[in-house]
Every structure is written in structure tokens, then in C-alpha cells.
Design a protein around this motif. Sequence first.
Motif, PDB file in Angstrom:
ATOM      1  N   GLY A 180       0.821  -1.207   0.000  1.00  0.00           N
ATOM      2  CA  GLY A 180       0.000   0.000   0.000  1.00  0.00           C
ATOM      3  C   GLY A 180       0.853   1.255   0.000  1.00  0.00           C
ATOM      4  N   ILE A 181       1.930   1.246   0.795  1.00  0.00           N
ATOM      5  CA  ILE A 181       2.849   2.387   0.826  1.00  0.00           C
ATOM      6  C   ILE A 181       3.538   2.567  -0.528  1.00  0.00           C
ATOM      7  CG2 ILE A 181       4.982   3.244   1.871  1.00  0.00           C
ATOM      8  CD1 ILE A 181       4.081   1.857   4.482  1.00  0.00           C
ATOM      9  N   VAL A 182       3.936   1.452  -1.148  1.00  0.00           N
ATOM     10  CA  VAL A 182       4.589   1.509  -2.458  1.00  0.00           C
ATOM     11  C   VAL A 182       3.656   2.136  -3.501  1.00  0.00           C
ATOM     12  CG1 VAL A 182       5.421   0.092  -4.391  1.00  0.00           C
ATOM     13  CG2 VAL A 182       6.200  -0.373  -2.066  1.00  0.00           C
ATOM     14  N   ILE A 183       2.389   1.720  -3.508  1.00  0.00           N
ATOM     15  CA  ILE A 183       1.422   2.281  -4.453  1.00  0.00           C
ATOM     16  C   ILE A 183       1.287   3.781  -4.242  1.00  0.00           C
ATOM     17  CG2 ILE A 183      -1.004   2.290  -5.174  1.00  0.00           C
ATOM     18  CD1 ILE A 183      -1.115  -0.677  -4.345  1.00  0.00           C
ATOM     19  N   ALA A 184       1.185   4.207  -2.981  1.00  0.00           N
ATOM     20  CA  ALA A 184       1.045   5.632  -2.680  1.00  0.00           C
ATOM     21  C   ALA A 184       2.263   6.422  -3.158  1.00  0.00           C
ATOM     22  CB  ALA A 184       0.840   5.823  -1.173  1.00  0.00           C
ATOM     23  N   LEU A 187       2.263   6.594  -7.086  1.00  0.00           N
ATOM     24  CA  LEU A 187       1.249   7.547  -7.541  1.00  0.00           C
ATOM     25  C   LEU A 187       1.679   8.983  -7.232  1.00  0.00           C
ATOM     26  CD1 LEU A 187      -2.100   5.768  -6.525  1.00  0.00           C
ATOM     27  CD2 LEU A 187      -1.137   6.025  -8.824  1.00  0.00           C
ATOM     28  N   GLY A 188       2.281   9.176  -6.052  1.00  0.00           N
ATOM     29  CA  GLY A 188       2.763  10.504  -5.694  1.00  0.00           C
ATOM     30  C   GLY A 188       3.833  11.007  -6.649  1.00  0.00           C
ATOM     31  N   ALA A 189       4.705  10.108  -7.094  1.00  0.00           N
ATOM     32  CA  ALA A 189       5.742  10.491  -8.054  1.00  0.00           C
ATOM     33  C   ALA A 189       5.131  10.940  -9.374  1.00  0.00           C
ATOM     34  CB  ALA A 189       6.692   9.319  -8.279  1.00  0.00           C
ATOM     35  N   PHE A 190       4.090  10.228  -9.810  1.00  0.00           N
ATOM     36  CA  PHE A 190       3.426  10.615 -11.060  1.00  0.00           C
ATOM     37  C   PHE A 190       2.678  11.932 -10.910  1.00  0.00           C
ATOM     38  CE2 PHE A 190       3.526   7.527 -14.598  1.00  0.00           C
ATOM     39  CZ  PHE A 190       4.458   6.649 -14.054  1.00  0.00           C
ATOM     40  N   ILE A 407       3.676  -0.277 -12.672  1.00  0.00           N
ATOM     41  CA  ILE A 407       4.992  -0.153 -12.032  1.00  0.00           C
ATOM     42  C   ILE A 407       4.919  -0.664 -10.594  1.00  0.00           C
ATOM     43  CG2 ILE A 407       6.716   1.496 -11.192  1.00  0.00           C
ATOM     44  CD1 ILE A 407       6.094   3.203 -13.669  1.00  0.00           C
ATOM     45  N   ALA A 408       3.885  -0.245  -9.869  1.00  0.00           N
ATOM     46  CA  ALA A 408       3.707  -0.721  -8.493  1.00  0.00           C
ATOM     47  C   ALA A 408       3.515  -2.238  -8.460  1.00  0.00           C
ATOM     48  CB  ALA A 408       2.509  -0.020  -7.852  1.00  0.00           C
ATOM     49  N   LEU A 409       2.744  -2.768  -9.417  1.00  0.00           N
ATOM     50  CA  LEU A 409       2.521  -4.217  -9.485  1.00  0.00           C
ATOM     51  C   LEU A 409       3.833  -4.951  -9.714  1.00  0.00           C
ATOM     52  CD1 LEU A 409       0.700  -6.727  -9.696  1.00  0.00           C
ATOM     53  CD2 LEU A 409       0.362  -6.174 -12.117  1.00  0.00           C
ATOM     54  N   ALA A 410       4.671  -4.428 -10.613  1.00  0.00           N
ATOM     55  CA  ALA A 410       5.964  -5.067 -10.895  1.00  0.00           C
ATOM     56  C   ALA A 410       6.843  -5.075  -9.644  1.00  0.00           C
ATOM     57  CB  ALA A 410       6.661  -4.340 -12.042  1.00  0.00           C
ATOM     58  N   LEU A 411       6.867  -3.966  -8.900  1.00  0.00           N
ATOM     59  CA  LEU A 411       7.671  -3.897  -7.683  1.00  0.00           C
ATOM     60  C   LEU A 411       7.182  -4.902  -6.645  1.00  0.00           C
ATOM     61  CD1 LEU A 411       8.025  -0.001  -7.347  1.00  0.00           C
ATOM     62  CD2 LEU A 411       9.821  -1.623  -7.970  1.00  0.00           C
ATOM     63  N   VAL A 412       5.871  -4.963  -6.442  1.00  0.00           N
ATOM     64  CA  VAL A 412       5.308  -5.889  -5.456  1.00  0.00           C
ATOM     65  C   VAL A 412       5.509  -7.340  -5.880  1.00  0.00           C
ATOM     66  CG1 VAL A 412       3.153  -6.656  -4.374  1.00  0.00           C
ATOM     67  CG2 VAL A 412       3.621  -4.216  -4.615  1.00  0.00           C
ATOM     68  N   THR A 413       5.395  -7.601  -7.182  1.00  0.00           N
ATOM     69  CA  THR A 413       5.534  -8.969  -7.682  1.00  0.00           C
ATOM     70  C   THR A 413       6.958  -9.476  -7.564  1.00  0.00           C
ATOM     71  OG1 THR A 413       3.716  -8.666  -9.261  1.00  0.00           O
ATOM     72  CG2 THR A 413       5.245 -10.469  -9.691  1.00  0.00           C
ATOM     73  N   THR A 419       6.222  -7.143   0.568  1.00  0.00           N
ATOM     74  CA  THR A 419       5.015  -7.742   1.146  1.00  0.00           C
ATOM     75  C   THR A 419       5.291  -8.430   2.480  1.00  0.00           C
ATOM     76  OG1 THR A 419       4.044  -8.097  -1.040  1.00  0.00           O
ATOM     77  CG2 THR A 419       3.216  -9.466   0.745  1.00  0.00           C
ATOM     78  N   LEU A 420       6.407  -9.128   2.567  1.00  0.00           N
ATOM     79  CA  LEU A 420       6.631 -10.054   3.686  1.00  0.00           C
ATOM     80  C   LEU A 420       7.396  -9.457   4.853  1.00  0.00           C
ATOM     81  CD1 LEU A 420       7.533 -13.248   1.603  1.00  0.00           C
ATOM     82  CD2 LEU A 420       5.290 -12.527   2.440  1.00  0.00           C
ATOM     83  N   LEU A 421       8.010  -8.278   4.677  1.00  0.00           N
ATOM     84  CA  LEU A 421       8.855  -7.723   5.726  1.00  0.00           C
ATOM     85  C   LEU A 421       8.088  -7.470   7.026  1.00  0.00           C
ATOM     86  CD1 LEU A 421      11.561  -6.598   6.672  1.00  0.00           C
ATOM     87  CD2 LEU A 421      10.904  -4.377   5.714  1.00  0.00           C
ATOM     88  N   ILE A 422       6.971  -6.770   6.949  1.00  0.00           N
ATOM     89  CA  ILE A 422       6.229  -6.431   8.176  1.00  0.00           C
ATOM     90  C   ILE A 422       5.703  -7.675   8.884  1.00  0.00           C
ATOM     91  CG2 ILE A 422       4.160  -5.252   9.047  1.00  0.00           C
ATOM     92  CD1 ILE A 422       4.700  -3.028   7.043  1.00  0.00           C
ATOM     93  N   PRO A 423       5.072  -8.647   8.185  1.00  0.00           N
ATOM     94  CA  PRO A 423       4.671  -9.872   8.890  1.00  0.00           C
ATOM     95  C   PRO A 423       5.845 -10.581   9.553  1.00  0.00           C
ATOM     96  CG  PRO A 423       3.599  -9.754   6.755  1.00  0.00           C
ATOM     97  CD  PRO A 423       4.611  -8.652   6.792  1.00  0.00           C
ATOM     98  N   ARG A 424       7.009 -10.591   8.907  1.00  0.00           N
ATOM     99  CA  ARG A 424       8.177 -11.235   9.523  1.00  0.00           C
ATOM    100  C   ARG A 424       8.614 -10.505  10.794  1.00  0.00           C
ATOM    101  NH1 ARG A 424      11.324 -12.052   3.813  1.00  0.00           N
ATOM    102  NH2 ARG A 424      10.557 -14.145   3.306  1.00  0.00           N
ATOM    103  N   LEU A 425       8.618  -9.168  10.730  1.00  0.00           N
ATOM    104  CA  LEU A 425       9.002  -8.382  11.908  1.00  0.00           C
ATOM    105  C   LEU A 425       8.053  -8.618  13.070  1.00  0.00           C
ATOM    106  CD1 LEU A 425       9.972  -4.964  10.238  1.00  0.00           C
ATOM    107  CD2 LEU A 425      11.522  -6.710  11.171  1.00  0.00           C
ATOM    108  N   LEU A 426       6.791  -8.933  12.762  1.00  0.00           N
ATOM    109  CA  LEU A 426       5.789  -9.202  13.798  1.00  0.00           C
ATOM    110  C   LEU A 426       5.773 -10.666  14.215  1.00  0.00           C
ATOM    111  CD1 LEU A 426       2.836  -7.047  12.372  1.00  0.00           C
ATOM    112  CD2 LEU A 426       4.274  -6.521  14.343  1.00  0.00           C
ATOM    113  N   GLY A 427       6.683 -11.451  13.636  1.00  0.00           N
ATOM    114  CA  GLY A 427       6.785 -12.858  14.013  1.00  0.00           C
ATOM    115  C   GLY A 427       5.707 -13.738  13.433  1.00  0.00           C
ATOM    116  N   MET A 428       5.092 -13.291  12.331  1.00  0.00           N
ATOM    117  CA  MET A 428       4.034 -14.071  11.705  1.00  0.00           C
ATOM    118  C   MET A 428       4.617 -15.087  10.721  1.00  0.00           C
ATOM    119  SD  MET A 428       1.229 -11.062  10.971  1.00  0.00           S
ATOM    120  CE  MET A 428       0.227 -10.422  12.302  1.00  0.00           C
TER     121      MET A 428
END
Length: 430
Positions: A180-184, A187-190, A407-413, A419-428
Motif C-alpha cells: 500500500g505504501i509503495v502504491i502511494a 502515484l505521488g511520483a506521477f 509499475i507498483a505491481l511489478a515492484l510488489v511482484t 510484502t513479507l517484511l512487516i509480517p516477519r518483523l511481527l513474528g508471523m
Amino acid sequence: MSLAFIIFLVVFVGFLMFGAPIYLSLLCSGLSYVFIHGGIDNMAVMAKMYGSLNNFVLLAIPMFMMAGIIMNQGGITDRIFGFCRSVLGHFPGGLAYVNILSSFIFSGMSGSALADVGGLGAVEIKAMRDEGYEDDLIFGITAASATMGPIIPPSIPMVIYGAAASVSVGTLFMAGIGPGIVIAIVLGAFVFVEAKRRKYKVHPKSSFKEILNWFCKSFWALLMIAIILGGISCGAFTPTEASCIAIAYCLFAVCVLYREMPFSNIGECISETVTGIVPALSIVSAASLFGWVLQFEHLGKLMLNGILSVTDNKLVVLLMIDLILLFLGMILDSTPTILLMVPIFQPLVQQMGISEIHLGIVVILNLMIGLMTPPYGQSLFMLASATKTPFNKVVQYVCPWLIPMFIALALVTFFPDITLLIPRLLGMDV
């Protein structure tokens, strides 16, 4: 390929071509297979369709849907927009940034792209038109920013994916924050580029007192995000329980604290929720039968063998999944697509060692891009209807904004850690 399966496909495509509702297309094609194939217990079919609805996780869908309706009726969208405007309104093209930030915040409450377009979008479009912004920028950024609705938690499509893939909805919620942050940001850059090119005037910067005043006005609305995300990440309640808390909190905020909506309107909100959820549940039930036919014909195994015969590269496999989903997102709603394709993709990603949590975000982002893609993008129709703008004009305005979304889709894909950093930091478990 059996005769029953050929007829099954013909019936499905035929119903779609003649404009039949998606649930009817799924149901009739599934029943045609059952009747022609023979030897399939009719009671087992009924049990399969009923059992698909007997799922605790799915209770979150009408709850989050009703919470979004209450927020739209209770004036929360206006408060969020006002706060964001006080913070970002002084930048060149400021209201476009406000559009993005407002959608980002509202996404943390409603869980629906269409709720964003239908509720917050109306406020954004009017404000931007009053400021003299061109329609192509207005419609484009409104449709694009609304895609964050189901990516940033809570998210109705994530609930559906979690039920279809048997993965943790709470982990999916946390996994959506990074994308979600990446998409924002994209879009902000555009918007930055467009604002410089069009030479938009700059408004005076809001004083600290004005920002504080708008923050106080929207405080109770913003607090809801902290309650939902904080409660889920800390394990205080499940996503389904969070959806019930969201309704209770929204009612308290708009009826007691803000007093923007009388208690008598609750019945109207319930009625609108029921009207919206019945078609969705019909699709879930019919899609369970349709998906069972695909599994019965071993379509997942065929796709697995077919793709692995071409490549064993994870990135190429993810790219192929993107292309399949982008095509389906252009012609089908997100709910049946998730329910149909996830069981087919699962054996493939498990074989390739791709995280099913990562797959979930990729699937949902692809299908949200489908909402702003012709010929059947629901966001496009909603924008056209709400603004009385010809559909072809809306398509013309929105299509250039598919570029930042891709562009956002390519980055996330291709960068799973987004995608996985925050769940990992939370021990999920991812």
C-alpha cells in the motif's frame, strides 16, 4: 478433456456473453457438468455449496461492508479529506496528493475500493473540480488511489483469499501495508511530474493551528485505524472480530461523538449492507461448485505441469500469473476470480516455493487494477455514474494511470520483501 467439461465451458462463456449475472453463469455451468457427467451425488453438490458459506472468516465481509457504509453516511470521509488537505494542500497539485493520502487513510477503515470511489471519491472529485483541476487528472488519480482500498488492511478481498487459500487473514492484513505504501509513493511520483508539467498554482501553507484543528476534528476517525490494526497485530482479536468492533466503533463515532448520523439511519445501513452482501454470497456459493469442477478435472495439475514445462524460474512464473490475473480482472469481478484461480495457483506456488501470503497480495493487486480497466472495470462505471460523465471519456481519462499501477505491481511482484517484511518483523508465519 471430457464432453461434460467442454459443455461446462461453453455454458459458462455463453452465459457471460449474453450478459447473465456472474453467479448464474457459475451455477448453471457447474450444474450442467454435474448432470451430464453422471455419477455425482446431488446431495454432495448441495453440501459443497452450502459448506462454502459456513465459514467464520466470511462473516467479516458484511461487517466491514457495513462499517464503510456507516462512515460514508456519517461524514467521516469529509473529515479525513479536510485533515489531509490541511497537511498537503500547499504543494503544487496539492489536492492530487490529498486524494492519495485520503484514500490511504480511508483504506485502513473500509476495506473496499468501490467504497472509496463511491464515498470519498465524490468528495475528492468535487473539491478538485472546484480548484480547476482537469478531468483527466481527477478521474485518473481517483480511480488509481482507490485500488489501495483492498491492499491496505482491513480488506474484504483478503478475507475472501484467506478463506479460499486457508491462510491467516491477519497475516495478509499486515502483508498489505508495505505494498500500500509503495502504491502511494508511485502515484505521488506521477502526480509530482504532472503538477510540474501543468504548472498548478500553490496554495498558502496551513498554519499549525489549522492542522491541529483538522486533526482534532478527524481524531476519532483516525483512531479506528490504530484500534483495528493494533488489535489484530497484537493478537487481541481476529479479523472477523475486528470487523464487528469496527461497526460498533463507527456507530459510536458518527452517532454519539460526531452526531452526523441519527440512530434511525442504522436500519438503512443494514438494508444497504444486505443488498450488497447477498450477490457476493451467491457468487461464493456458485464459485465453490465451479471451482470443484475445475479441481475434479485436475486443472491445477495441468497448469502446474504446463508452466513447469516452460520455465522453473519464480519470477517468470509470477509474471505469467500476473498476465492471467490481469486478463481475468478485465472481464470478471474479484470475488469469483479469487475463488476460482487460487485453488489452481496453489499447487504451482507451493511447488515453486513462493509464499502464499505474497501470492495473495499479488492476486488482489492484479484484480484491483482490473477495477479500473475496460471493458468491465467497476470503478469506471461508478465514476461515470456518479459524475454523469460518458463512460468512454472516463476510460480515456483513467487509462494513462494504469502505467503507475503496473509499475507498483511489478515492484510488489518481483520484490517479495515489500510484502513479507512487516509480517516477519511481527513474528508471523509467511
